[in-house]
Scaffold this active site. Structure first.
Site, short mmCIF file in Angstrom:
data_model
loop_
_atom_site.label_atom_id
_atom_site.label_comp_id
_atom_site.label_asym_id
_atom_site.label_seq_id
_atom_site.Cartn_x
_atom_site.Cartn_y
_atom_site.Cartn_z
N GLY A 80 -46.23 -84.97 -50.23
CA GLY A 80 -46.60 -84.73 -51.62
C GLY A 80 -45.40 -85.01 -52.49
O GLY A 80 -44.44 -85.66 -52.05
N TYR A 151 -38.36 -84.11 -44.77
CA TYR A 151 -39.25 -85.27 -44.94
C TYR A 151 -38.47 -86.57 -44.69
O TYR A 151 -38.93 -87.46 -43.97
CB TYR A 151 -39.83 -85.22 -46.35
CG TYR A 151 -40.68 -86.42 -46.74
CD1 TYR A 151 -41.96 -86.60 -46.23
CD2 TYR A 151 -40.20 -87.35 -47.67
CE1 TYR A 151 -42.73 -87.68 -46.61
CE2 TYR A 151 -40.97 -88.43 -48.05
CZ TYR A 151 -42.23 -88.59 -47.52
OH TYR A 151 -42.98 -89.67 -47.90
N LYS A 194 -47.36 -86.40 -57.61
CA LYS A 194 -45.98 -86.80 -57.92
C LYS A 194 -45.80 -86.89 -59.42
O LYS A 194 -46.77 -86.78 -60.19
CB LYS A 194 -45.69 -88.13 -57.25
CG LYS A 194 -45.79 -88.00 -55.75
CD LYS A 194 -45.45 -89.26 -55.07
CE LYS A 194 -45.02 -88.92 -53.65
NZ LYS A 194 -44.04 -89.85 -53.17
P1 NAD Z 1 -51.27 -89.25 -49.28
O1 NAD Z 1 -50.87 -87.83 -49.07
O2 NAD Z 1 -52.19 -89.57 -50.40
O3 NAD Z 1 -51.90 -89.85 -47.94
C1 NAD Z 1 -51.50 -89.42 -46.66
C2 NAD Z 1 -52.76 -89.14 -45.88
O4 NAD Z 1 -52.40 -88.74 -44.54
C3 NAD Z 1 -53.60 -87.99 -46.46
O5 NAD Z 1 -54.90 -88.44 -46.80
C4 NAD Z 1 -53.62 -86.96 -45.36
O6 NAD Z 1 -54.86 -86.26 -45.24
C5 NAD Z 1 -53.36 -87.80 -44.13
N1 NAD Z 1 -52.91 -86.96 -43.03
C6 NAD Z 1 -52.03 -85.93 -43.10
N2 NAD Z 1 -51.93 -85.33 -41.90
C7 NAD Z 1 -52.76 -86.00 -41.06
C8 NAD Z 1 -53.11 -85.84 -39.70
N3 NAD Z 1 -52.58 -84.85 -38.98
N4 NAD Z 1 -54.00 -86.69 -39.16
C9 NAD Z 1 -54.57 -87.68 -39.89
N5 NAD Z 1 -54.29 -87.88 -41.19
C10 NAD Z 1 -53.39 -87.05 -41.77
O7 NAD Z 1 -49.92 -90.09 -49.39
P2 NAD Z 1 -49.67 -91.60 -49.87
O8 NAD Z 1 -48.99 -91.53 -51.18
O9 NAD Z 1 -50.91 -92.39 -49.72
O10 NAD Z 1 -48.57 -92.05 -48.80
C11 NAD Z 1 -48.88 -92.86 -47.68
C12 NAD Z 1 -47.64 -93.01 -46.82
O11 NAD Z 1 -46.57 -93.58 -47.62
C13 NAD Z 1 -47.08 -91.70 -46.27
O12 NAD Z 1 -46.58 -91.91 -44.98
C14 NAD Z 1 -45.95 -91.36 -47.20
O13 NAD Z 1 -44.98 -90.55 -46.60
C15 NAD Z 1 -45.42 -92.74 -47.55
N6 NAD Z 1 -44.72 -92.75 -48.84
C16 NAD Z 1 -45.42 -92.66 -50.01
C17 NAD Z 1 -44.74 -92.68 -51.23
C18 NAD Z 1 -45.48 -92.60 -52.54
O14 NAD Z 1 -44.82 -92.73 -53.58
N7 NAD Z 1 -46.79 -92.41 -52.57
C19 NAD Z 1 -43.34 -92.78 -51.24
C20 NAD Z 1 -42.67 -92.86 -50.03
C21 NAD Z 1 -43.36 -92.87 -48.85
#
Ligand code: NAD
Length: 340
Positions: A80, A151, A194
């Site tokens: 998050g 994280y 965010k």
């Molecule tokens: P998000 O939280 O919207 O999506 C992550 C998804 O993973 C969620 O839908 C959640 O339900 C799922 N999830 C969590 N635990 C799980 C489990 N045990 N089994 C199956 N699914 C599970 O996040 P996002 O913004 O779409 O990010 C996607 C990826 O990109 C993540 O790995 C995140 O760390 C990385 N990331 C995102 C950002 C950003 O700015 N959005 C920045 C850096 C890294």
């Protein structure tokens, strides 16, 4: 480049913000797509050919998710915004380690040929991010390691795992470090949102209630760069096709302060706001992406300006806020262009 119709792709985290958009993007490219998540996408139906609700902390579920897949885009994570990742270190480290270690090993066992891991700018050391006027971060700046939160540590160790799986098992891994991806159909309330989404929500509420006060965590001088989801999808896809296996930044290299971000959104909303700075988790003082390697490797870099990306995002979030307040589903004019 159109994909071979028979190429099968797994998107983990397909119920989340980036994963949901990625499923649509890959399907439109001609891939057969399986989505997996703990939940279905919240704001529109998934276009995946198959969508399974699976907890990827469990090894048996990872085997099931990766069976028959040629490629994996690994996005599932317990994550998050700053409020969430600065308050749940144990849970994040535990859950994300299980997800990533099990998914990668299951992919190897099931003969997946390409595996893209989504890391984060949170891997970069705190000591390089102490000033708002920060020097943009190059990929090699990650060492000596000192990520701010659990994280970031987990992301760093999973990057290493990908590298070793490539070197020792021949699994073609790709590693992307996202810098603040934003856009419509992501979390906008509830604690996991965010900064761009949170500010869009607060400013939409200010517009609807007529109270111009908008709370901002910290003094508002902390800086970040923000990358629109459409650029993120293009970059992810290009990276998966490339031969580049070392970690690479994917973000905008145009930095703004959080106060400036709020001002841009207020201009889009067409209102004047009063910024009220309150104590809250701020993360590092400054962060920006150095895109030199991205340009070299992909011959491309993010193109959508912050103002343009925020215009679509603000309009979508304003619609969500309005719907929640009135209980009525209203389609704002021009919303179709969000999906450009
Ligand atoms: P998000 O939280 O919207 O999506 C992550 C998804 O993973 C969620 O839908 C959640 O339900 C799922 N999830 C969590 N635990 C799980 C489990 N045990 N089994 C199956 N699914 C599970 O996040 P996002 O913004 O779409 O990010 C996607 C990826 O990109 C993540 O790995 C995140 O760390 C990385 N990331 C995102 C950002 C950003 O700015 N959005 C920045 C850096 C890294």
């Amino acid at each position: 480049m159109a994909a071979d119709k028979k190429t099968t792709v797994l998107v983990t985290g397909a119920g989340g913000f980036i994963g949901h958009h990625l499923v649509t993007y890959l399907k439109n490219k001609g891939y057969w797509v399986r989505g997996v998540d703990l939940k279905f996408p919240e704001f529109s139906d998934s276009e995946a050919h198959e969508f399974e609700i699976l907890d990827l902390r469990r090894w048996d579920n990872c085997l099931r998710a990766t069976r028959g897949m040629d490629q994996v885009y690994a996005l599932a994570a317990d994550m998050g915004g700053m409020g969430f990742i600065s308050a749940h270190h144990a849970k994040i480290l535990h859950n994300n380690t299980l997800i990533n270690f099990h998914t990668l090993e299951a992919a190897r066992i099931n003969g997946v040929t390409r595996y893209l891991y989504t890391s984060s700018a949170c891997v970069y050391p705190e000591y390089r991010q102490k000033d708002a006027d920060v020097v943009p971060l190059k990929e090699e700046d990650v060492y000596p390691a000192q990520p701010q939160d659990a994280y970031g540590w987990e992301k760093l160790i999973s990057e290493h795992l990908c590298r070793h799986y490539r070197e020792e098992y021949g699994l073609e891994t790709r590693i992307v470090r996202f810098h603040n991806i934003f856009g419509p159909r992501g979390s906008w309330e509830g604690g996991r949102e965010k900064a761009p989404a949170a500010l869009c929500r607060k400013i939409a509420e200010a517009k609807l209630t007529g109270d111009p006060t908008v709370e901002i965590w910290g003094d508002g001088q902390q800086t970040r760069s923000f990358c629109h989801i459409n650029d993120c999808l293009t970059g992810l896809y290009k990276l998966m096709q490339s031969d580049h296996h070392d970690p690479i930044n994917l973000g905008q290299d145009c930095m703004v302060s959080i106060d400036e971000l709020a001002d841009i959104i207020a201009r889009i909303a067409g209102i004047t706001i009063i910024k009220k700075h309150i104590p809250g988790p701020e993360g590092v003082r400054g962060r920006n992406s150095d895109n030199t390697r991205l340009r070299q490797v992909l011959g491309w870099e993010p193109e959508i300006s912050l103002e343009e990306g925020l215009t679509y995002t603000y309009r979508w979030i304003e619609q969500q806020v309005l719907q929640k307040r009135t209980g009525r589903k209203t389609e704002l004019p021009g919303l179709a262009c969000l999906a450009r």
